[in-house]
Design a protein around this motif. Structure first.
Motif, mmCIF file in Angstrom:
data_model
loop_
_atom_site.group_PDB
_atom_site.id
_atom_site.type_symbol
_atom_site.label_atom_id
_atom_site.label_comp_id
_atom_site.label_asym_id
_atom_site.label_seq_id
_atom_site.Cartn_x
_atom_site.Cartn_y
_atom_site.Cartn_z
ATOM 1 N N ASN A 45 34.721 36.372 38.425
ATOM 2 C CA ASN A 45 36.087 36.825 38.727
ATOM 3 C C ASN A 45 37.175 36.002 38.042
ATOM 4 O O ASN A 45 38.262 36.513 37.758
ATOM 5 C CB ASN A 45 36.331 36.861 40.253
ATOM 6 C CG ASN A 45 36.158 35.525 40.943
ATOM 7 O OD1 ASN A 45 35.440 34.655 40.459
ATOM 8 N ND2 ASN A 45 36.806 35.358 42.079
ATOM 9 N N LYS A 46 36.903 34.719 37.784
ATOM 10 C CA LYS A 46 37.971 33.849 37.291
ATOM 11 C C LYS A 46 38.477 34.241 35.904
ATOM 12 O O LYS A 46 39.566 33.837 35.511
ATOM 13 C CB LYS A 46 37.522 32.394 37.285
ATOM 14 C CG LYS A 46 36.993 31.911 38.609
ATOM 15 C CD LYS A 46 38.018 31.975 39.718
ATOM 16 C CE LYS A 46 37.403 31.490 41.015
ATOM 17 N NZ LYS A 46 38.316 31.465 42.131
ATOM 18 N N SER A 155 44.272 29.726 41.838
ATOM 19 C CA SER A 155 45.002 30.615 42.748
ATOM 20 C C SER A 155 46.490 30.294 42.810
ATOM 21 O O SER A 155 46.964 29.592 43.698
ATOM 22 C CB SER A 155 44.351 30.560 44.136
ATOM 23 O OG SER A 155 43.122 31.244 44.061
ATOM 24 N N THR A 188 36.140 35.724 49.449
ATOM 25 C CA THR A 188 37.405 35.009 49.234
ATOM 26 C C THR A 188 37.218 33.528 49.544
ATOM 27 O O THR A 188 36.517 33.158 50.484
ATOM 28 C CB THR A 188 38.555 35.636 50.052
ATOM 29 O OG1 THR A 188 39.761 34.934 49.768
ATOM 30 C CG2 THR A 188 38.311 35.608 51.541
ATOM 31 N N SER A 189 37.857 32.695 48.702
ATOM 32 C CA SER A 189 37.744 31.243 48.890
ATOM 33 C C SER A 189 39.112 30.590 48.749
ATOM 34 O O SER A 189 39.731 30.232 49.744
ATOM 35 C CB SER A 189 36.744 30.670 47.890
ATOM 36 O OG SER A 189 36.733 29.280 47.969
ATOM 37 N N SER A 190 39.623 30.477 47.516
ATOM 38 C CA SER A 190 40.962 29.883 47.371
ATOM 39 C C SER A 190 42.053 30.939 47.500
ATOM 40 O O SER A 190 43.238 30.603 47.498
ATOM 41 C CB SER A 190 41.079 29.129 46.045
ATOM 42 O OG SER A 190 40.947 30.008 44.960
ATOM 43 N N GLY A 191 41.699 32.205 47.596
ATOM 44 C CA GLY A 191 42.640 33.249 47.981
ATOM 45 C C GLY A 191 43.313 34.029 46.859
ATOM 46 O O GLY A 191 43.982 35.029 47.120
ATOM 47 N N GLY A 192 43.138 33.599 45.603
ATOM 48 C CA GLY A 192 43.853 34.264 44.506
ATOM 49 C C GLY A 192 43.355 35.673 44.215
ATOM 50 O O GLY A 192 44.153 36.569 43.916
ATOM 51 N N THR A 193 42.049 35.855 44.307
ATOM 52 C CA THR A 193 41.480 37.188 44.090
ATOM 53 C C THR A 193 42.039 38.130 45.156
ATOM 54 O O THR A 193 42.518 39.244 44.858
ATOM 55 C CB THR A 193 39.940 37.104 44.186
ATOM 56 O OG1 THR A 193 39.491 36.173 43.204
ATOM 57 C CG2 THR A 193 39.272 38.447 43.977
ATOM 58 N N ASP A 288 24.862 34.927 44.332
ATOM 59 C CA ASP A 288 24.690 33.469 44.458
ATOM 60 C C ASP A 288 24.902 33.054 45.910
ATOM 61 O O ASP A 288 25.658 33.706 46.637
ATOM 62 C CB ASP A 288 25.672 32.724 43.552
ATOM 63 C CG ASP A 288 27.045 32.661 44.173
ATOM 64 O OD1 ASP A 288 27.722 33.706 44.224
ATOM 65 O OD2 ASP A 288 27.438 31.589 44.669
ATOM 66 N N TYR A 291 28.888 32.045 47.152
ATOM 67 C CA TYR A 291 29.990 33.011 47.193
ATOM 68 C C TYR A 291 29.506 34.452 47.419
ATOM 69 O O TYR A 291 29.678 35.018 48.491
ATOM 70 C CB TYR A 291 30.802 32.954 45.890
ATOM 71 C CG TYR A 291 31.519 31.647 45.675
ATOM 72 C CD1 TYR A 291 32.723 31.366 46.314
ATOM 73 C CD2 TYR A 291 31.006 30.678 44.815
ATOM 74 C CE1 TYR A 291 33.391 30.169 46.112
ATOM 75 C CE2 TYR A 291 31.663 29.479 44.608
ATOM 76 C CZ TYR A 291 32.854 29.235 45.257
ATOM 77 O OH TYR A 291 33.513 28.050 45.058
ATOM 78 N N THR A 319 31.729 39.123 42.338
ATOM 79 C CA THR A 319 32.599 38.151 41.663
ATOM 80 C C THR A 319 31.824 37.130 40.829
ATOM 81 O O THR A 319 32.425 36.201 40.294
ATOM 82 C CB THR A 319 33.456 37.425 42.720
ATOM 83 O OG1 THR A 319 32.592 37.036 43.801
ATOM 84 C CG2 THR A 319 34.556 38.327 43.264
ATOM 85 N N GLY A 320 30.496 37.279 40.739
ATOM 86 C CA GLY A 320 29.720 36.392 39.860
ATOM 87 C C GLY A 320 29.106 35.220 40.607
ATOM 88 O O GLY A 320 28.756 35.337 41.779
ATOM 89 N N GLY A 321 28.977 34.090 39.915
ATOM 90 C CA GLY A 321 28.408 32.889 40.538
ATOM 91 C C GLY A 321 26.989 32.592 40.108
ATOM 92 O O GLY A 321 26.341 31.701 40.672
HETATM 93 C C1 LIG Z 1 31.587 33.588 42.434
HETATM 94 C C2 LIG Z 1 32.883 33.493 43.161
HETATM 95 N N1 LIG Z 1 33.229 34.494 43.992
HETATM 96 C C3 LIG Z 1 34.377 34.475 44.683
HETATM 97 C C4 LIG Z 1 35.260 33.420 44.585
HETATM 98 C C5 LIG Z 1 36.511 33.441 45.391
HETATM 99 O O1 LIG Z 1 37.654 33.656 44.612
HETATM 100 P P1 LIG Z 1 39.041 33.043 45.057
HETATM 101 O O2 LIG Z 1 38.949 31.572 44.836
HETATM 102 O O3 LIG Z 1 40.027 33.709 44.179
HETATM 103 O O4 LIG Z 1 39.250 33.345 46.494
HETATM 104 C C6 LIG Z 1 34.942 32.332 43.745
HETATM 105 C C7 LIG Z 1 35.838 31.174 43.658
HETATM 106 O O5 LIG Z 1 35.529 30.116 43.244
HETATM 107 C C8 LIG Z 1 33.733 32.389 43.008
HETATM 108 O O6 LIG Z 1 33.393 31.388 42.178
#
Ligand SMILES: Cc1ncc(COP(=O)(O)O)c(C=O)c1O
Length: 329
Positions: A45-46, A155, A188-193, A288, A291, A319-321
């Motif tokens: 996603n990044k 983010s 969702t983790s840091s919230g930007g997505t 993964d 995430y 979103t990958g990983g």
């Molecule tokens: C594989 C994967 N999915 C989802 C996310 C979450 O994205 P965000 O940080 O924009 O919330 C991350 C963030 O590091 C990620 O690496």
């Protein structure tokens, strides 16, 4: 007021496919948005955020990139990949100590030419990790550099623009594939997505109030920003301002389900392990443990709880990983 300048640079292979994923146990149609295939340095996603963040860096005549994350941060690995593509030296401030042998995302980041700065800090200690980024950024400035310094997960309102466009891309693919999406789920983790998707939704709703638009549901996997709906709405509003929109998101537009995180960030859950097998057997989608598997376990869990039915169309953004799958624990 003059419209802020938005510059982006092409780093991702877009649009990513929106793949039919068969039926969920409830009978709902599953669709997988393959953002694991964005192409930049093994994908994820990044790449979408980095197109805007690096556009900003080039606009500011940056001489290097700096960012920060967990030891196995996908965001850091992809920033290193962007640095390689744009010929910008890249510094990564990481949690943990330098391992004897680099693995997964760190191995790739070093391969892309980034300089790794191990802090010894805990992956959850976002405050001190951010302080370490600020310290390194100041040192680089003292050394005569013009660093473009990017917060955790990329983010910012600028980074989130990548997912405001992704929202439009998804809606347009649904139209081409002749279905109306009921919900879009993702990790969702840091919230930007999340913020970008909410900004995209708010903008689409303002442009056509009659249009049926999907519910946006983030599955939280970290305690930092991810469980903070206020911060996600704030980020979405920063993006809306950059887009020249006057409509605003509120906390009610932000739904974060924290029931699938388990005890903490990166701590494995049985539901994520089960979701990984389900996805691998169904579509050879590789999730993964940190995430995407937790995110997908949220989708399966909400389906099992009766949220969707045979008429529903549910999209999961993958979103990958991938690289952290190859890390020995
Ligand atoms: C594989 C994967 N999915 C989802 C996310 C979450 O994205 P965000 O940080 O924009 O919330 C991350 C963030 O590091 C990620 O690496």
């Amino acid at each position: 007021m003059a419209q802020p300048k938005i510059t982006s640079v092409t780093l991702a292979t877009l649009p990513t496919p929106l793949e039919a994923g068969g039926k969920l146990p409830s009978g709902a149609n599953l669709w997988i948005k393959r953002d694991d295939l964005t192409g930049l340095g093994v994908g994820g996603n990044k790449a979408r955020k980095l197109e805007f963040l690096c556009g900003e860096a080039l606009n500011n005549d940056a001489t290097c990139l700096v960012t920060v994350g967990a030891a196995q941060s996908n965001h850091c690995r992809m920033t290193a990949a962007a640095g390689a593509r744009l010929n910008l030296p890249t510094h990564l401030v990481l949690s943990g100590v330098k391992p004897k042998q680099l693995e997964g995302n760190q191995l790739l980041a070093e391969m892309f030419g980034a300089q790794l700065h191990h802090t010894g800090l805990d992956a959850n200690d976002w405050t001190n990790l951010e302080a370490a980024r600020a310290e390194l950024t100041e040192k680089l400035i003292r050394d005569g550099q013009r660093p473009h310094s990017i917060p955790i997960g990329g983010s910012t309102g600028v980074g989130a623009l990548g997912y405001a466009s992704a929202f439009d891309e998804i809606i347009s693919q649904c139209e081409t594939q002749r279905f109306v999406a009921d919900a879009i789920l993702f990790t969702t983790s840091s919230g930007g997505t999340h913020a970008g998707l909410v900004a995209g939704l708010i903008r689409a709703r303002a442009n056509d109030p009659q249009k049926v638009l999907p519910k946006i549901i983030g599955i939280g996997v970290a305690k930092g920003v991810a469980l903070n709906t206020y911060r996600v709405a704030e980020l979405a509003n920063e993006s809306l301002t950059l887009l020249g929109e006057t409509v605003r998101a509120t906390q009610d537009d932000v739904l974060i389900d924290a029931n699938y995180m388990g005890s903490d960030y990166a701590v494995p859950t049985q539901a994520a392990a089960d979701a990984t097998i389900w996805a691998a057997h169904r579509g050879a989608w590789v999730l993964d443990p940190v995430y995407s598997a937790k995110g997908f376990s949220g989708l399966l869990g909400r389906d099992a709880n009766g949220e969707f039915n045979a008429d529903s169309n549910v999209i999961f953004i993958h979103t990958g990983g991938l690289p952290s799958l190859f890390v020995m624990h």
